[in-house]
Write a protein that holds these residues in place. Sequence first.
Motif, PDB file in Angstrom:
ATOM      1  N   VAL A 147       0.849  -1.186   0.000  1.00 35.67           N
ATOM      2  CA  VAL A 147       0.000   0.000   0.000  1.00 35.67           C
ATOM      3  C   VAL A 147       0.887   1.239   0.000  1.00 35.67           C
ATOM      4  O   VAL A 147       1.783   1.383   0.845  1.00 35.67           O
ATOM      5  CB  VAL A 147      -0.936   0.022   1.230  1.00 35.67           C
ATOM      6  CG1 VAL A 147      -1.744   1.317   1.263  1.00 35.67           C
ATOM      7  CG2 VAL A 147      -1.864  -1.184   1.200  1.00 35.67           C
ATOM      8  N   GLY A 148       0.653   2.125  -0.966  1.00 33.47           N
ATOM      9  CA  GLY A 148       1.496   3.305  -1.073  1.00 33.47           C
ATOM     10  C   GLY A 148       0.817   4.442  -1.790  1.00 33.47           C
ATOM     11  O   GLY A 148      -0.404   4.431  -2.000  1.00 33.47           O
ATOM     12  N   ASN A 149       1.618   5.407  -2.201  1.00 32.80           N
ATOM     13  CA  ASN A 149       1.142   6.620  -2.857  1.00 32.80           C
ATOM     14  C   ASN A 149       1.239   6.459  -4.375  1.00 32.80           C
ATOM     15  O   ASN A 149       2.328   6.251  -4.908  1.00 32.80           O
ATOM     16  CB  ASN A 149       1.995   7.809  -2.395  1.00 32.80           C
ATOM     17  CG  ASN A 149       1.500   9.139  -2.932  1.00 32.80           C
ATOM     18  OD1 ASN A 149       0.553   9.192  -3.711  1.00 32.80           O
ATOM     19  ND2 ASN A 149       2.153  10.205  -2.507  1.00 32.80           N
ATOM     20  N   ASN A 150       0.095   6.564  -5.071  1.00 33.76           N
ATOM     21  CA  ASN A 150       0.133   6.425  -6.526  1.00 33.76           C
ATOM     22  C   ASN A 150       0.473   7.733  -7.235  1.00 33.76           C
ATOM     23  O   ASN A 150       0.365   7.854  -8.450  1.00 33.76           O
ATOM     24  CB  ASN A 150      -1.189   5.863  -7.054  1.00 33.76           C
ATOM     25  CG  ASN A 150      -2.352   6.822  -6.889  1.00 33.76           C
ATOM     26  OD1 ASN A 150      -2.207   7.911  -6.314  1.00 33.76           O
ATOM     27  ND2 ASN A 150      -3.516   6.425  -7.374  1.00 33.76           N
ATOM     28  N   LEU A 151       0.877   8.745  -6.462  1.00 29.95           N
ATOM     29  CA  LEU A 151       1.352  10.042  -6.943  1.00 29.95           C
ATOM     30  C   LEU A 151       0.268  10.863  -7.633  1.00 29.95           C
ATOM     31  O   LEU A 151       0.551  11.836  -8.338  1.00 29.95           O
ATOM     32  CB  LEU A 151       2.553   9.863  -7.893  1.00 29.95           C
ATOM     33  CG  LEU A 151       3.719   9.029  -7.350  1.00 29.95           C
ATOM     34  CD1 LEU A 151       4.880   9.032  -8.329  1.00 29.95           C
ATOM     35  CD2 LEU A 151       4.176   9.528  -5.985  1.00 29.95           C
ATOM     36  N   THR A 152      -1.016  10.479  -7.457  1.00 25.50           N
ATOM     37  CA  THR A 152      -2.145  11.262  -7.976  1.00 25.50           C
ATOM     38  C   THR A 152      -3.081  11.677  -6.854  1.00 25.50           C
ATOM     39  O   THR A 152      -4.233  12.023  -7.097  1.00 25.50           O
ATOM     40  CB  THR A 152      -2.925  10.455  -9.039  1.00 25.50           C
ATOM     41  OG1 THR A 152      -3.482   9.283  -8.419  1.00 25.50           O
ATOM     42  CG2 THR A 152      -2.036  10.064 -10.196  1.00 25.50           C
ATOM     43  N   GLY A 153      -2.588  11.601  -5.613  1.00 20.11           N
ATOM     44  CA  GLY A 153      -3.382  12.016  -4.475  1.00 20.11           C
ATOM     45  C   GLY A 153      -3.893  10.887  -3.613  1.00 20.11           C
ATOM     46  O   GLY A 153      -4.358  11.119  -2.499  1.00 20.11           O
ATOM     47  N   ASN A 154      -3.814   9.655  -4.094  1.00 25.80           N
ATOM     48  CA  ASN A 154      -4.272   8.495  -3.322  1.00 25.80           C
ATOM     49  C   ASN A 154      -3.082   7.894  -2.584  1.00 25.80           C
ATOM     50  O   ASN A 154      -2.222   7.260  -3.184  1.00 25.80           O
ATOM     51  CB  ASN A 154      -4.921   7.463  -4.234  1.00 25.80           C
ATOM     52  CG  ASN A 154      -5.504   6.290  -3.458  1.00 25.80           C
ATOM     53  OD1 ASN A 154      -5.422   6.236  -2.230  1.00 25.80           O
ATOM     54  ND2 ASN A 154      -6.084   5.342  -4.182  1.00 25.80           N
ATOM     55  N   THR A 155      -3.047   8.128  -1.259  1.00 29.15           N
ATOM     56  CA  THR A 155      -1.923   7.623  -0.464  1.00 29.15           C
ATOM     57  C   THR A 155      -2.147   6.204   0.052  1.00 29.15           C
ATOM     58  O   THR A 155      -1.268   5.646   0.708  1.00 29.15           O
ATOM     59  CB  THR A 155      -1.665   8.552   0.733  1.00 29.15           C
ATOM     60  OG1 THR A 155      -2.855   8.631   1.531  1.00 29.15           O
ATOM     61  CG2 THR A 155      -1.272   9.953   0.245  1.00 29.15           C
ATOM     62  N   ASP A 156      -3.317   5.637  -0.230  1.00 23.09           N
ATOM     63  CA  ASP A 156      -3.631   4.275   0.200  1.00 23.09           C
ATOM     64  C   ASP A 156      -3.890   3.363  -1.003  1.00 23.09           C
ATOM     65  O   ASP A 156      -4.715   2.455  -0.949  1.00 23.09           O
ATOM     66  CB  ASP A 156      -4.861   4.269   1.119  1.00 23.09           C
ATOM     67  CG  ASP A 156      -4.599   4.987   2.431  1.00 23.09           C
ATOM     68  OD1 ASP A 156      -3.520   4.754   3.012  1.00 23.09           O
ATOM     69  OD2 ASP A 156      -5.452   5.775   2.854  1.00 23.09           O
ATOM     70  N   ALA A 157      -3.176   3.606  -2.075  1.00 22.46           N
ATOM     71  CA  ALA A 157      -3.361   2.822  -3.300  1.00 22.46           C
ATOM     72  C   ALA A 157      -2.701   1.455  -3.169  1.00 22.46           C
ATOM     73  O   ALA A 157      -1.694   1.299  -2.479  1.00 22.46           O
ATOM     74  CB  ALA A 157      -2.776   3.571  -4.492  1.00 22.46           C
ATOM     75  N   SER A 158      -3.279   0.467  -3.828  1.00 25.47           N
ATOM     76  CA  SER A 158      -2.693  -0.862  -3.876  1.00 25.47           C
ATOM     77  C   SER A 158      -1.683  -0.906  -5.023  1.00 25.47           C
ATOM     78  O   SER A 158      -2.065  -0.911  -6.199  1.00 25.47           O
ATOM     79  CB  SER A 158      -3.790  -1.918  -4.085  1.00 25.47           C
ATOM     80  OG  SER A 158      -3.226  -3.210  -4.161  1.00 25.47           O
ATOM     81  N   LEU A 159      -0.415  -0.938  -4.666  1.00 24.00           N
ATOM     82  CA  LEU A 159       0.662  -0.849  -5.648  1.00 24.00           C
ATOM     83  C   LEU A 159       1.411  -2.175  -5.746  1.00 24.00           C
ATOM     84  O   LEU A 159       1.323  -3.029  -4.863  1.00 24.00           O
ATOM     85  CB  LEU A 159       1.626   0.274  -5.274  1.00 24.00           C
ATOM     86  CG  LEU A 159       1.032   1.661  -5.080  1.00 24.00           C
ATOM     87  CD1 LEU A 159       2.129   2.650  -4.689  1.00 24.00           C
ATOM     88  CD2 LEU A 159       0.318   2.124  -6.337  1.00 24.00           C
TER      89      LEU A 159
END
Length: 210
Positions: free
Chosen positions: A90-102
């Motif tokens: 779980v991290g930052n997708n660099l578009t404002g979502n800091t809880d993205a599944s990466l």
Amino acid sequence: MRTEKEYKTIFTLILVFVSTSVFSQEMNTIISKEDSSWTSISAYGGPFIGATQLNKNWGVSIGGKGGFILNRKFAFGGIGMGTASDYSFVGNNLTGNTDASLEVSYGAGGVFVEYISQITKAVHFSVPLNLMVGGVSIKDSDMDVESSRAFILEPGVNLEFNLTKSFIPCINFSYRRFFGSSLDNLGDQDLSGFNLGLVFKFGYFSDDQP
């Protein structure tokens, strides 16, 4: 539960023990043939597969290596490897979502040098050192989030078995250290980790005196 610092200390002691071993004079194998004969020192190569740590998670890595052996003691050549599947976090997708599944993955290639102790024994040790340049990629589903180049230093130790005079399987334990990555989500320490795997060496291993 041992800390990573304790594991590094134990690993360093293992390397010191292996590097101080002495050499034998007669080649022994687990499976032998009476009519078999040894050729001169030549090349070897083969694949490897193992479990590797990335961002504190375990997954599968695969690769291959090949090189030359000099005087039954030193090997050098080329190596390439990469993750067989992506590692989720779980991290930052660099578009404002800091809880993205990466998902993160990497691939690397370079050269290796290897010190071989008592290659003429049926069971012996070797100490490989891989020097590589790698590429790390982080994705959000099918969208690329970020990527980076990095340098990789990977010392290790092999427990090797002379199964035949042309095939030596090995159990490998190593530590991969990343340097110079420039990701926002993960740092060099997150990308570094332990490896445990199998290496398969196919080639010619001489019993002649160097």
